[in-house]
Design a protein around this motif. Structure first.
Motif, PDB file in Angstrom:
ATOM      1  N   HIS A 154      -7.397  -7.008  33.737  1.00 51.06           N
ATOM      2  CA  HIS A 154      -7.565  -5.673  33.063  1.00 51.06           C
ATOM      3  C   HIS A 154      -7.170  -5.910  31.500  1.00 51.06           C
ATOM      4  CE1 HIS A 154      -7.084  -3.470  36.870  1.00 51.06           C
ATOM      5  NE2 HIS A 154      -6.597  -4.787  37.302  1.00 51.06           N
TER       6      HIS A 154
ATOM      7  N   THR B 126      -2.565  -3.667  27.839  1.00 51.36           N
ATOM      8  CA  THR B 126      -1.936  -2.278  27.229  1.00 51.36           C
ATOM      9  C   THR B 126      -0.575  -2.749  26.845  1.00 51.36           C
ATOM     10  OG1 THR B 126      -1.004  -1.965  29.457  1.00 51.36           O
ATOM     11  CG2 THR B 126      -3.346  -1.546  28.923  1.00 51.36           C
TER      12      THR B 126
ATOM     13  N   ASP C 285       4.633   3.405  31.578  1.00 48.38           N
ATOM     14  CA  ASP C 285       3.478   3.722  32.060  1.00 48.38           C
ATOM     15  C   ASP C 285       2.802   2.587  32.656  1.00 48.38           C
ATOM     16  OD1 ASP C 285       4.185   6.349  31.761  1.00 48.38           O
ATOM     17  OD2 ASP C 285       2.954   6.387  29.810  1.00 48.38           O
ATOM     18  N   SER C 286       2.731   1.568  31.977  1.00 49.62           N
ATOM     19  CA  SER C 286       1.874   0.337  32.417  1.00 49.62           C
ATOM     20  C   SER C 286       2.597  -0.476  33.589  1.00 49.62           C
ATOM     21  CB  SER C 286       1.726  -0.804  31.004  1.00 49.62           C
ATOM     22  OG  SER C 286       2.902  -1.185  30.792  1.00 49.62           O
TER      23      SER C 286
ATOM     24  N   GLU D 283       4.405   1.176  35.844  1.00 47.70           N
ATOM     25  CA  GLU D 283       3.956   1.954  36.893  1.00 47.70           C
ATOM     26  C   GLU D 283       2.376   1.577  37.429  1.00 47.70           C
ATOM     27  OE1 GLU D 283       4.667   4.201  40.118  1.00 47.70           O
ATOM     28  OE2 GLU D 283       6.174   3.684  38.848  1.00 47.70           O
ATOM     29  N   ARG D 284       1.554   1.871  36.528  1.00 50.06           N
ATOM     30  CA  ARG D 284       0.402   1.276  36.854  1.00 50.06           C
ATOM     31  C   ARG D 284       0.231  -0.213  37.558  1.00 50.06           C
ATOM     32  NH1 ARG D 284      -0.893   2.756  31.654  1.00 50.06           N
ATOM     33  NH2 ARG D 284      -1.405   0.916  31.151  1.00 50.06           N
ATOM     34  N   PHE D 285       0.545  -0.868  37.016  1.00 43.66           N
ATOM     35  CA  PHE D 285       0.584  -2.531  37.450  1.00 43.66           C
ATOM     36  C   PHE D 285       1.239  -2.716  38.693  1.00 43.66           C
ATOM     37  CE2 PHE D 285      -1.482  -3.438  33.358  1.00 43.66           C
ATOM     38  CZ  PHE D 285      -2.439  -4.143  33.849  1.00 43.66           C
TER      39      PHE D 285
ATOM     40  N   GLN E 147       1.573  -0.340  41.173  1.00 46.03           N
ATOM     41  CA  GLN E 147       0.486   0.531  42.037  1.00 46.03           C
ATOM     42  C   GLN E 147      -0.513  -0.342  42.344  1.00 46.03           C
ATOM     43  OE1 GLN E 147      -0.095   4.419  40.281  1.00 46.03           O
ATOM     44  NE2 GLN E 147       1.843   5.318  40.728  1.00 46.03           N
ATOM     45  N   ARG E 148      -1.064  -1.007  41.328  1.00 47.82           N
ATOM     46  CA  ARG E 148      -2.192  -1.702  41.401  1.00 47.82           C
ATOM     47  C   ARG E 148      -1.881  -2.991  42.476  1.00 47.82           C
ATOM     48  NH1 ARG E 148      -7.442  -1.111  42.474  1.00 47.82           N
ATOM     49  NH2 ARG E 148      -8.492  -2.877  41.856  1.00 47.82           N
TER      50      ARG E 148
ATOM     51  N   ARG F  20      -1.449  -1.960  46.073  1.00 51.46           N
ATOM     52  CA  ARG F  20      -2.859  -1.858  46.485  1.00 51.46           C
ATOM     53  C   ARG F  20      -3.479  -3.030  46.972  1.00 51.46           C
ATOM     54  NH1 ARG F  20      -7.827   1.712  44.246  1.00 51.46           N
ATOM     55  NH2 ARG F  20      -8.941   1.699  46.303  1.00 51.46           N
TER      56      ARG F  20
END
Length: 148
Positions: free
Chosen positions: A109, A112, A117-118, A120-122, A124-125, A128
């Motif tokens: 990716h 960033t 925010d990042s 949380e995004r990572f 979540q990724r 998954r």
């Protein structure tokens, strides 16, 4: 946020995103990466900051046993399901032999800012990835999407 702090915060952010049967992971961190594993630390999920020059962050499952045959066998197991994995995680998932007889399944990716925010995004990724791939690594292997 400093890179070291971001990496060390990732496992705590990850845990509540996983179902109860996957929350018992162990982890280790270095200033530039975090590794999450269940059984053998040589087979771990990883979030790796590839450096300012490359401007990428990798998320993946690494097979880093000292036994190249074990690593190839794990890669073969995962590759047998690569189309299912890509259906769950997206078309940019790659799988390949790697350095020192290791192997990995991964995606990268754009780098960033290292902020909440990042993080949380990572998290979540990575959750998954774990929920998609961990059923393949159990004993015996289970189908993706099956109940654990």
């Amino acid at each position: 946020m400093r890179l070291r702090d971001w990496m060390e915060a990732l496992p705590q952010r990850l845990k509540p995103l996983l179902p109860p049967d996957l929350q018992g992971f162990r982890w280790s961190a270095r200033p530039w990466l975090v590794q999450v594993y269940y059984r053998d630390p040589a087979f771990h999920y990883e979030v790796w900051h590839l450096g300012e020059r490359r401007r990428r962050i990798e998320v993946g499952l690494h097979f880093e046993s000292r036994d190249p045959a074990r690593n190839r066998a794990m890669l073969t197991t995962v590759c047998a399901h690569i189309w299912e994995i890509r259906a769950q995680l997206g078309p940019y998932v790659e799988a390949e032999p790697w350095d020192r007889g290791w192997a990995k399944v991964f995606e990268t990716h754009p780098l960033t800012s290292l902020d909440e925010d990042s993080l949380e995004r990572f998290a979540q990724r990575l959750a998954r990835w774990i929920q998609t791939l961990e059923p393949l690594l159990g004993d015996p292997p289970r189908r993706i999407g099956g109940r654990r």
